[in-house]
Write an enzyme that holds these catalytic residues in place. Structure first.
Site, short mmCIF file in Angstrom:
data_model
loop_
_atom_site.label_atom_id
_atom_site.label_comp_id
_atom_site.label_asym_id
_atom_site.label_seq_id
_atom_site.Cartn_x
_atom_site.Cartn_y
_atom_site.Cartn_z
N ARG A 59 -19.49 0.26 3.67
CA ARG A 59 -20.13 0.58 2.39
C ARG A 59 -21.11 -0.54 1.99
O ARG A 59 -20.86 -1.31 1.06
CB ARG A 59 -19.06 0.80 1.34
CG ARG A 59 -17.93 1.66 1.89
CD ARG A 59 -17.40 2.69 0.99
NE ARG A 59 -16.74 2.18 -0.19
CZ ARG A 59 -16.21 2.97 -1.13
NH1 ARG A 59 -16.27 4.28 -0.98
NH2 ARG A 59 -15.61 2.47 -2.19
N ASN B 111 -8.01 -9.28 2.05
CA ASN B 111 -8.86 -8.20 1.55
C ASN B 111 -10.20 -8.70 1.01
O ASN B 111 -10.48 -9.90 0.99
CB ASN B 111 -8.12 -7.37 0.49
CG ASN B 111 -7.74 -8.21 -0.74
OD1 ASN B 111 -8.43 -9.16 -1.09
ND2 ASN B 111 -6.65 -7.84 -1.39
N ILE B 112 -11.02 -7.76 0.54
CA ILE B 112 -12.39 -8.08 0.12
C ILE B 112 -12.43 -9.04 -1.07
O ILE B 112 -13.36 -9.83 -1.21
CB ILE B 112 -13.19 -6.81 -0.21
CG1 ILE B 112 -12.54 -6.03 -1.36
CG2 ILE B 112 -13.34 -5.93 1.02
CD1 ILE B 112 -13.39 -4.88 -1.88
N ASP C 285 -8.79 1.42 4.59
CA ASP C 285 -9.68 2.57 4.72
C ASP C 285 -10.47 2.59 6.01
O ASP C 285 -11.11 3.58 6.34
CB ASP C 285 -10.65 2.62 3.53
CG ASP C 285 -9.92 2.90 2.22
OD1 ASP C 285 -9.07 3.80 2.21
OD2 ASP C 285 -10.19 2.20 1.22
N GLY C 286 -10.47 1.48 6.74
CA GLY C 286 -11.10 1.48 8.06
C GLY C 286 -12.59 1.27 8.07
O GLY C 286 -13.25 1.62 9.05
N TRP C 287 -13.13 0.68 6.99
CA TRP C 287 -14.58 0.47 6.99
C TRP C 287 -14.98 -0.99 6.75
O TRP C 287 -16.16 -1.31 6.70
CB TRP C 287 -15.29 1.37 5.99
CG TRP C 287 -14.72 1.38 4.60
CD1 TRP C 287 -14.31 0.31 3.85
CD2 TRP C 287 -14.50 2.53 3.77
NE1 TRP C 287 -13.87 0.71 2.63
CE2 TRP C 287 -13.97 2.08 2.54
CE3 TRP C 287 -14.71 3.90 3.94
CZ2 TRP C 287 -13.64 2.94 1.49
CZ3 TRP C 287 -14.38 4.76 2.90
CH2 TRP C 287 -13.85 4.28 1.70
N ARG D 210 -20.83 -3.09 -1.11
CA ARG D 210 -20.46 -4.47 -0.76
C ARG D 210 -21.57 -5.47 -1.09
O ARG D 210 -21.32 -6.62 -1.41
CB ARG D 210 -20.11 -4.56 0.73
CG ARG D 210 -18.88 -3.74 1.13
CD ARG D 210 -17.60 -4.32 0.55
NE ARG D 210 -16.45 -3.50 0.89
CZ ARG D 210 -15.87 -2.63 0.06
NH1 ARG D 210 -16.34 -2.49 -1.18
NH2 ARG D 210 -14.83 -1.92 0.44
N CYS E 287 -7.36 -0.90 8.97
CA CYS E 287 -6.95 -1.72 7.84
C CYS E 287 -6.44 -0.74 6.79
O CYS E 287 -5.52 0.02 7.08
CB CYS E 287 -8.10 -2.60 7.33
SG CYS E 287 -9.70 -1.77 7.17
N ASN F 297 0.81 -1.22 0.00
CA ASN F 297 0.00 0.00 0.00
C ASN F 297 0.84 1.26 0.00
O ASN F 297 0.34 2.34 -0.32
CB ASN F 297 -0.96 0.00 1.20
CG ASN F 297 -2.33 -0.53 0.84
OD1 ASN F 297 -3.16 0.17 0.29
ND2 ASN F 297 -2.56 -1.79 1.13
#
Length: 643
Positions: A459, A355-356, A419-421, A463, A417, A330
């Site tokens: 989000r 990650n997502i 972005d923290g969401w 998501r 993490c 990052n």
């Protein structure tokens, strides 16, 4: 490129308010419903809303309805604001468990409803359109073979629903077009059904969470922490809530400089404070150090202020949810992590949560092995290959380390993490669930979701993809599903520590997708305010809190002062069969589990009443005995014979 996070199109055409029904949403159906998962609000409603008025139909359907009395038996019960958009008779549902069944398929602006009168009791399939991920055509007009021509809907809740149409009937095209229109209203500039649904409940769930009351419950403000309104207009950070808790000795002007050094302006803010040690959990996004290793004196001073607010410890732990290699990568994008050289007395710990995109792929693999059928001979190896439980373990283990550092180490922690969401919300909310018994009550858990997930900008729109036909969107990911899965794992290890039951968790997940309620719409508090969701939609908590007996754990005992330390090892984790494999009738209990919960609750209430009666009886007897003992007694003088 950053995707627009606007949700202005969600309610693009608000419906005129209808006279709301005040009847409670109670089930009156006894039909077989192999695939129905809606709460009673989504399946069966009061007789007022099951209207026979032609107003509920498109004009081209009125003749069909009036000419066929059988249709009345095959039509779905309608919710307030719901109306039928299309209906196809002589459609075959290809059930992967019980075989093909013929019936009537109905599309409303809320649901996909299939009913067959050929079985006794009737076979019913009832799925909200919001759960549909994509719709695909099967076969062409020249397709040969039975049931080779039709539609398949791929769902977000593990299922695939397949329907065969007769090529000569010409119903497939109409059903397909209406599904594409009403299952994906955002893509068609139509409002989500939540903006049409006007049911009224005894309690307004939008008023459940009051940040001032919740912070006051935690003892905030105090001499070390203050509540600031610097983000009242969402100018400091458009994905944060309006009210923030920050160190008392940091003025608002410095907060702006700290925000410029944190990704998307998401500065470290308080989530939870220990009532005794004053150790805190604060959450934020990554620092923007970049490859050059930039520093911010204001950010370093800010973290020092967080550490100083806890007099019992002279260090602070920074838990970075990411694998270290991802955090390093990052830096090339301008992000990164805190250097222990720059942040004195700070220890950085990476939690190795992926990650997502990794999580989305893991869920895809899980779906392949659990639906429609399970391959028994290779079950364990297949499950292991998905890595799903491994991810659950890492999330739980990370939250456990945070909770232990706060409780046992009396040390303040910072969690982030990128972005923290996403991962940050998983970790802070699970750690708070372990530390604070209030969040293990039904209303407390609802507050936790409102606070750590909704107000802090998870989000949900991106998501989940509410009403969006772009099923391959890279922003979609089962982040919230993983959180609820972790909660379920905790309820398995501590069956008496949670006031709510499994049905409560499943109901939340079902309405994460349904778009019946406004709770999970949009990506931030600011967006929900712009859409005026509290006025234009119904809260999920309104429905749940109107019938708490359905969602109450009969084994619950108050553990408000206990800290839970779940075992986060693969040996103690299991696949949540009640959610992921619930569509397989062979995996279902003969009786819905929440009915059993109700019976146990009634039995417990009966026993508690008997205990109270016995206690009163014992108390009355004790009082009577005391009164007799204190009253004057007749004295008998002994007679002595002297010899």
């Amino acid at each position: 490129m950053e995707k627009s996070s606007s949700c202005e199109s969600l309610g693009s055409q608000p419906a005129a308010a209808r006279p709301p029904s005040v009847d409670s949403l109670s089930s009156a159906s006894t039909s077989h419903s192999e695939n129905s998962v809606h709460t009673k609000s989504a399946s069966v409603v009061s007789s007022d809303s099951i209207s026979t008025s032609a107003d509920n139909f498109s004009p081209d359907l009125r003749v069909l309805r009036e000419s066929n009395k059988l249709a009345e038996m095959e039509e779905p019960p309608l919710l307030p604001g719901e109306n039928i958009k299309d209906m196809a008779k002589d459609v075959t549902y290809i059930c992967p468990f019980t075989g093909a069944v013929r019936g009537t398929l109905t599309v409303t602006n809320y649901r996909l409803y299939f009913k067959s009168m050929e079985r006794d009791p009737p076979f019913v399939l009832d799925a909200s359109l919001g759960v549909i991920n994509r719709v695909e055509k099967i076969g062409g007009a020249s397709s040969r073979g039975e049931n080779s021509y039709g539609l398949e809907t791929v769902c977000k809740d593990i299922r695939n629903l397949r329907f065969a149409h007769k090529p000569e009937g010409r119903t497939r095209r109409s059903i397909f077009e209406n599904l594409m229109k009403y299952a994906f209203p955002v893509s068609n500039n139509l409002p989500l059904f939540a903006f049409e649904y006007k049911e009224v409940f005894p309690e307004n769930g939008w008023k459940l969470y009051d940040p001032l009351l919740e912070y006051r419950r935690q003892g905030i403000p105090n001499e070390s922490w203050r509540i600031t309104k610097i983000n009242e207009r969402y100018e400091l950070c458009d994905t944060y809530p309006a009210l923030l808790v920050v160190p008392a000795n940091i003025p608002d002007e410095e907060l702006k400089r700290v925000a410029s050094f944190r990704s998307r302006g998401r500065i470290p803010v308080l989530s939870w404070i220990h009532p005794e040690s004053q150790a805190t959990i604060t959450r934020c996004s990554q620092p923007m150090v970049g490859v050059s290793g930039k520093r911010s004196k204001e950010d370093e001073k800010y973290l020092q202020a967080i550490m100083d607010s806890n007099a019992q410890s002279h260090e602070i732990f920074i838990f970075d949810a990411r694998p270290s290699v991802n955090a390093v990568a990052n830096k090339a994008k301008g992000g990164g992590y805190e250097s222990e050289d720059a942040y004195q007395n700070a220890e950085l710990v990476f939690l190795d949560i992926h990650n997502i995109h990794v999580m989305r792929e893991s869920l895809r693999k899980l779906k392949e092995i659990v639906y429609p059928n399970i391959e028994e001979t290779h079950w364990l190896s297949n499950l292991e290959s998905t890595h799903w439980l491994e991810h659950i373990k890492l999330i739980l283990a990370g939250a456990l380390r945070i909770a232990d550092k706060v409780e046992s180490g009396k040390t303040s922690v910072i969690v982030h993490c990128s972005d923290g969401w996403d991962r940050t919300a998983q970790l802070t909310s699970l750690a708070m669930l372990m530390l604070d018994g209030y969040y293990r009550t039904t209303r407390g858990f609802e507050v936790l979701v409102e606070k750590e997930w909704l107000s802090f900008g998870h989000r949900f729109q991106l998501r989940v993809g509410h009403g969006d036909k772009n099923h391959a969107d890279a922003d979609r990911s089962p982040v919230f599903l993983q959180f609820i899965d972790c909660v379920w794992q905790m309820t398995r290890q501590f069956p008496t520590a949670f006031e709510f039951n499994e049905y409560f968790l499943i109901t939340i997940l079902d309405h994460l997708y349904s778009c019946l309620f406004g709770t999970f719409l949009c990506n931030s508090e600011q967006q929900r305010g712009k859409e005026n969701l509290p006025k234009r939609t119904v809260s999920l908590w309104s429905y749940i809190n109107s019938q708490l007996e359905d969602f109450t754990n009969p084994l619950y005992g108050s553990y408000s002062n206990h800290v839970l330390y779940p075992v986060a090892s693969m040996r103690h984790l299991e696949l949540w069969v009640g959610y992921y494999i619930r569509w397989n009738p062979r995996m279902k209990p003969q009786e819905p589990i929440h009915n059993r919960y109700k019976e146990l609750l009634a039995k417990r209430a009966e026993l508690q009443k008997k205990v109270e009666e016995l206690q009163r009886e014992i108390s009355n007897r004790s009082t009577s005995s005391s009164e007799r003992a204190s009253s004057p007694a007749q004295c008998v003088t002994p007679v002595q014979t002297v010899v």
